[in-house]
Design an enzyme around this catalytic site. Structure first.
Site, short mmCIF file in Angstrom:
data_model
loop_
_atom_site.label_atom_id
_atom_site.label_comp_id
_atom_site.label_asym_id
_atom_site.label_seq_id
_atom_site.Cartn_x
_atom_site.Cartn_y
_atom_site.Cartn_z
N ASP A 188 -15.44 -10.92 1.34
CA ASP A 188 -14.21 -10.87 2.37
C ASP A 188 -14.89 -11.20 3.82
O ASP A 188 -15.68 -10.44 4.14
CB ASP A 188 -13.19 -9.76 2.44
CG ASP A 188 -12.49 -9.63 1.23
OD1 ASP A 188 -12.27 -10.59 0.37
OD2 ASP A 188 -11.94 -8.30 0.95
N ASP A 199 0.03 -10.37 -3.36
CA ASP A 199 -0.37 -8.98 -3.00
C ASP A 199 0.84 -8.03 -3.17
O ASP A 199 1.73 -8.50 -2.51
CB ASP A 199 -1.14 -9.12 -1.64
CG ASP A 199 -2.05 -10.46 -1.66
OD1 ASP A 199 -2.95 -10.23 -2.66
OD2 ASP A 199 -2.28 -10.99 -0.63
#
Length: 245
Positions: free
Chosen positions: A8, A131
């Site tokens: 990330d 998500d």
């Protein structure tokens, strides 16, 4: 089953967030390309990369870091990329640069026709990112909640030709609670699209759970903090997956 190590990117560095909060970021490596090389050396076939700044800003922000990652691991390791990819130009740009698959999240909710168009133009290279917080889809870097349920969202793309769905349980992301297997399996059983589990993978126990007969419907899982903290031994995990066939 494929185990995807995660990188990330925030401000050019390799980080992990807690519960998707940009203010709760732990820096694990200031050199994302070096981190990618480490994962490649361990034999991982795929790498999962997210441009966190891009997810919030709606455009690629950590492009330089992504290109450095590609240069470091291609062609030995395939890279899938998400975060801030919101139009066909951005999709085409990253695929042309060597990204194997792009992940479309916010735009999948806002503009599902773009996902369909991209999946037709680039077969096998478009992934939908779903998500969720409390079972409802969240977008814009998880900052905005919708009223759409996860399975309802996934079914919108049942006939679109997307390569996979990455399903992330935000309430477990970065806190090592273990994968939300009931919700992930419910999604995988509701659609024919391959599902990749994300959020909460904590230990080798999660790998074993993924390899259980009832979980064989899943395509794979993404691991971040557990790999960085040493809670998951990558060699043990890869050996277990290989032994399971």
């Amino acid at each position: 089953m494929i185990l995807y190590p995660a990188i990330d990117l925030k401000d050019g560095q390799c980080v992990r967030l807690k519960l998707g909060d940009m203010d709760q970021a732990t820096v694990y490596n200031a050199d994302p390309a070096a981190q990618a090389r480490d994962f490649a050396a361990l034999g991982f076939p795929w790498l999962h990369v997210v441009d966190l700044n891009g997810a919030f800003e709606g455009r690629s922000v950590n492009g330089t870091a992504v290109e450095a990652i590609l240069a470091a691991v291609s062609p030995a390791m395939k890279v899938q990329l998400g975060g801030g990819i919101r139009d066909m130009a951005a999709i085409t740009n990253w695929l042309d640069k060597g990204i194997a698959r792009v992940i479309l999240g916010t735009v999948a909710l806002r503009n599902p026709d773009l996902v369909r168009e991209a999946a037709r133009a680039f077969p096998g290279r478009i992934v939908v990112g779903i998500d969720a917080r409390g079972g409802k889809v969240a977008v814009e870097g998880w900052a905005e909640a919708s009223e759409l349920g996860v399975i309802d969202m996934a079914r919108k793309f049942e006939d679109a030709g997307v390569a996979a769905i990455v399903y992330t349980d935000i309430d477990r992301d970065g806190v090592l609670k273990g994968l939300n297997m009931p919700a992930t399996l419910a999604l995988a059983e509701a659609v024919s699209i391959p599902v990749i589990a994300s959020g909460g993978l904590a230990s080798i126990a999660d790998i074993r759970a993924m390899l259980a007969p009832e979980a064989r419907v899943l395509d794979g899982a993404i691991s971040g903090r557990a790999l960085y903290d040493g809670r998951l031994d990558p060699r043990e995990a890869m050996a277990l997956i290989a032994a399971a066939g």
